[in-house]
Design a protein around this motif. Sequence first.
Motif, PDB file in Angstrom:
ATOM      1  N   THR A 104       5.995   1.725  -6.026  1.00  0.00           N
ATOM      2  CA  THR A 104       4.890   0.810  -5.726  1.00  0.00           C
ATOM      3  C   THR A 104       5.421  -0.576  -5.385  1.00  0.00           C
ATOM      4  OG1 THR A 104       3.411   2.017  -7.216  1.00  0.00           O
ATOM      5  CG2 THR A 104       2.787  -0.232  -6.642  1.00  0.00           C
ATOM      6  N   THR A 105       6.403  -1.043  -6.146  1.00  0.00           N
ATOM      7  CA  THR A 105       6.990  -2.362  -5.899  1.00  0.00           C
ATOM      8  C   THR A 105       7.675  -2.406  -4.539  1.00  0.00           C
ATOM      9  OG1 THR A 105       7.343  -2.687  -8.273  1.00  0.00           O
ATOM     10  CG2 THR A 105       8.593  -4.098  -6.772  1.00  0.00           C
ATOM     11  N   ARG A 106       8.419  -1.363  -4.216  1.00  0.00           N
ATOM     12  CA  ARG A 106       9.085  -1.309  -2.910  1.00  0.00           C
ATOM     13  C   ARG A 106       8.075  -1.340  -1.768  1.00  0.00           C
ATOM     14  NH1 ARG A 106      13.761   3.379  -3.577  1.00  0.00           N
ATOM     15  NH2 ARG A 106      15.355   2.072  -4.582  1.00  0.00           N
ATOM     16  N   ALA A 107       6.980  -0.604  -1.924  1.00  0.00           N
ATOM     17  CA  ALA A 107       5.958  -0.569  -0.878  1.00  0.00           C
ATOM     18  C   ALA A 107       5.362  -1.956  -0.655  1.00  0.00           C
ATOM     19  CB  ALA A 107       4.857   0.422  -1.261  1.00  0.00           C
ATOM     20  N   ARG A 108       5.116  -2.670  -1.752  1.00  0.00           N
ATOM     21  CA  ARG A 108       4.560  -4.020  -1.636  1.00  0.00           C
ATOM     22  C   ARG A 108       5.552  -4.959  -0.954  1.00  0.00           C
ATOM     23  NH1 ARG A 108       0.443  -7.058  -0.439  1.00  0.00           N
ATOM     24  NH2 ARG A 108       0.513  -9.118  -1.421  1.00  0.00           N
ATOM     25  N   ILE A 109       6.823  -4.828  -1.278  1.00  0.00           N
ATOM     26  CA  ILE A 109       7.847  -5.666  -0.652  1.00  0.00           C
ATOM     27  C   ILE A 109       7.898  -5.410   0.852  1.00  0.00           C
ATOM     28  CG2 ILE A 109      10.347  -6.009  -0.457  1.00  0.00           C
ATOM     29  CD1 ILE A 109      10.528  -5.643  -3.484  1.00  0.00           C
ATOM     30  N   ILE A 110       7.829  -4.140   1.247  1.00  0.00           N
ATOM     31  CA  ILE A 110       7.869  -3.810   2.676  1.00  0.00           C
ATOM     32  C   ILE A 110       6.682  -4.442   3.398  1.00  0.00           C
ATOM     33  CG2 ILE A 110       7.629  -1.919   4.338  1.00  0.00           C
ATOM     34  CD1 ILE A 110       9.156  -0.151   2.311  1.00  0.00           C
ATOM     35  N   ARG A 111       5.487  -4.318   2.833  1.00  0.00           N
ATOM     36  CA  ARG A 111       4.302  -4.891   3.472  1.00  0.00           C
ATOM     37  C   ARG A 111       4.396  -6.413   3.535  1.00  0.00           C
ATOM     38  NH1 ARG A 111       1.490  -1.821  -0.251  1.00  0.00           N
ATOM     39  NH2 ARG A 111       0.288  -3.647  -0.902  1.00  0.00           N
ATOM     40  N   LEU A 112       4.840  -7.016   2.437  1.00  0.00           N
ATOM     41  CA  LEU A 112       4.947  -8.472   2.405  1.00  0.00           C
ATOM     42  C   LEU A 112       5.953  -8.986   3.428  1.00  0.00           C
ATOM     43  CD1 LEU A 112       4.805  -9.829  -1.253  1.00  0.00           C
ATOM     44  CD2 LEU A 112       3.387 -10.475   0.681  1.00  0.00           C
ATOM     45  N   LYS A 113       7.067  -8.281   3.571  1.00  0.00           N
ATOM     46  CA  LYS A 113       8.070  -8.710   4.545  1.00  0.00           C
ATOM     47  C   LYS A 113       7.526  -8.635   5.961  1.00  0.00           C
ATOM     48  CE  LYS A 113      12.399  -7.938   2.039  1.00  0.00           C
ATOM     49  NZ  LYS A 113      13.675  -7.195   1.992  1.00  0.00           N
ATOM     50  N   ASN A 114       6.701  -7.625   6.245  1.00  0.00           N
ATOM     51  CA  ASN A 114       6.068  -7.539   7.557  1.00  0.00           C
ATOM     52  C   ASN A 114       5.129  -8.720   7.777  1.00  0.00           C
ATOM     53  OD1 ASN A 114       7.324  -5.153   8.305  1.00  0.00           O
ATOM     54  ND2 ASN A 114       5.708  -3.853   7.471  1.00  0.00           N
ATOM     55  N   ASP A 115       4.309  -9.006   6.762  1.00  0.00           N
ATOM     56  CA  ASP A 115       3.392 -10.140   6.849  1.00  0.00           C
ATOM     57  C   ASP A 115       4.153 -11.452   6.980  1.00  0.00           C
ATOM     58  OD1 ASP A 115       1.277  -8.443   6.645  1.00  0.00           O
ATOM     59  OD2 ASP A 115       0.807  -8.893   4.554  1.00  0.00           O
ATOM     60  N   TYR A 116       5.233 -11.571   6.222  1.00  0.00           N
ATOM     61  CA  TYR A 116       6.033 -12.802   6.225  1.00  0.00           C
ATOM     62  C   TYR A 116       6.614 -13.054   7.619  1.00  0.00           C
ATOM     63  CZ  TYR A 116       9.514 -16.224   4.666  1.00  0.00           C
ATOM     64  OH  TYR A 116      10.272 -17.357   4.503  1.00  0.00           O
TER      65      TYR A 116
END
Length: 234
Positions: free
Chosen positions: A84-96
């Motif tokens: 779950t944490t990895r998935a959130r990091i991936i999405r956040l990096k895309n948004d960032y």
Amino acid sequence: MGLPLRMDNIHAPTVPAGPSSRPLANGNAKHLSFAELQAKKDDMEAELKALSGVLDSHGVNMETPLTTADGFPRADIDVAQIRTTRARIIRLKNDYKDLLNTLEKYLHEHFASIQDADDVAPGSANRTEMLGDSIPVTLEEPFAKVNSVVAGSPADSAGLKPGDEIRNFGYVNRGNHDGLKRVAECVQGNEGQRILVKVTRRIESNQKQELQLNLTPRRDWGGRGLLGCHILPL
């Protein structure tokens, strides 16, 4: 009693890894002020740091295997939370990444409009003229200084000179340069694209010149690096 199921797709995110707030970066963001965009950028960086801390607490990173040699989930770590944490990091990096692009576009458009106003003003000269009323009353504090510039380099073509104090390098400023790491990030992410660089140049002991220069990082200029200059933090 049946055997436990293998989890061949255990490394896949528990939720879709697409952007969690893509409309923010490409849609509604254009209606936000620069300060609001910057605040969202700071929030994303803080959350990414916190999420990285979660992985650290489990002794893993984004590439650590979550299965045993025979393909079963590891029992020594919280696999579900890590996924779950990895998935959130991936999405956040895309948004960032999208938000950085939005900030860059905002700056380009803002200073392009200033330049257009200068171009039609009586007595306007070239891109390195001293700026007058087009400069905001409150200037960003310099965070770096140009130490050297290679002749014929992109930095040289842009008009940078040794001794120039950098106030803004694209979206990078004194408050977020992080030991010049953000400058390197901006350069790498904008190869072949124009970056607006605002500098202060001392022309006499008690006089300064405020300049806005267009710098385009590129590899084919015949020297090392994408800029051809060396800058130091202040």
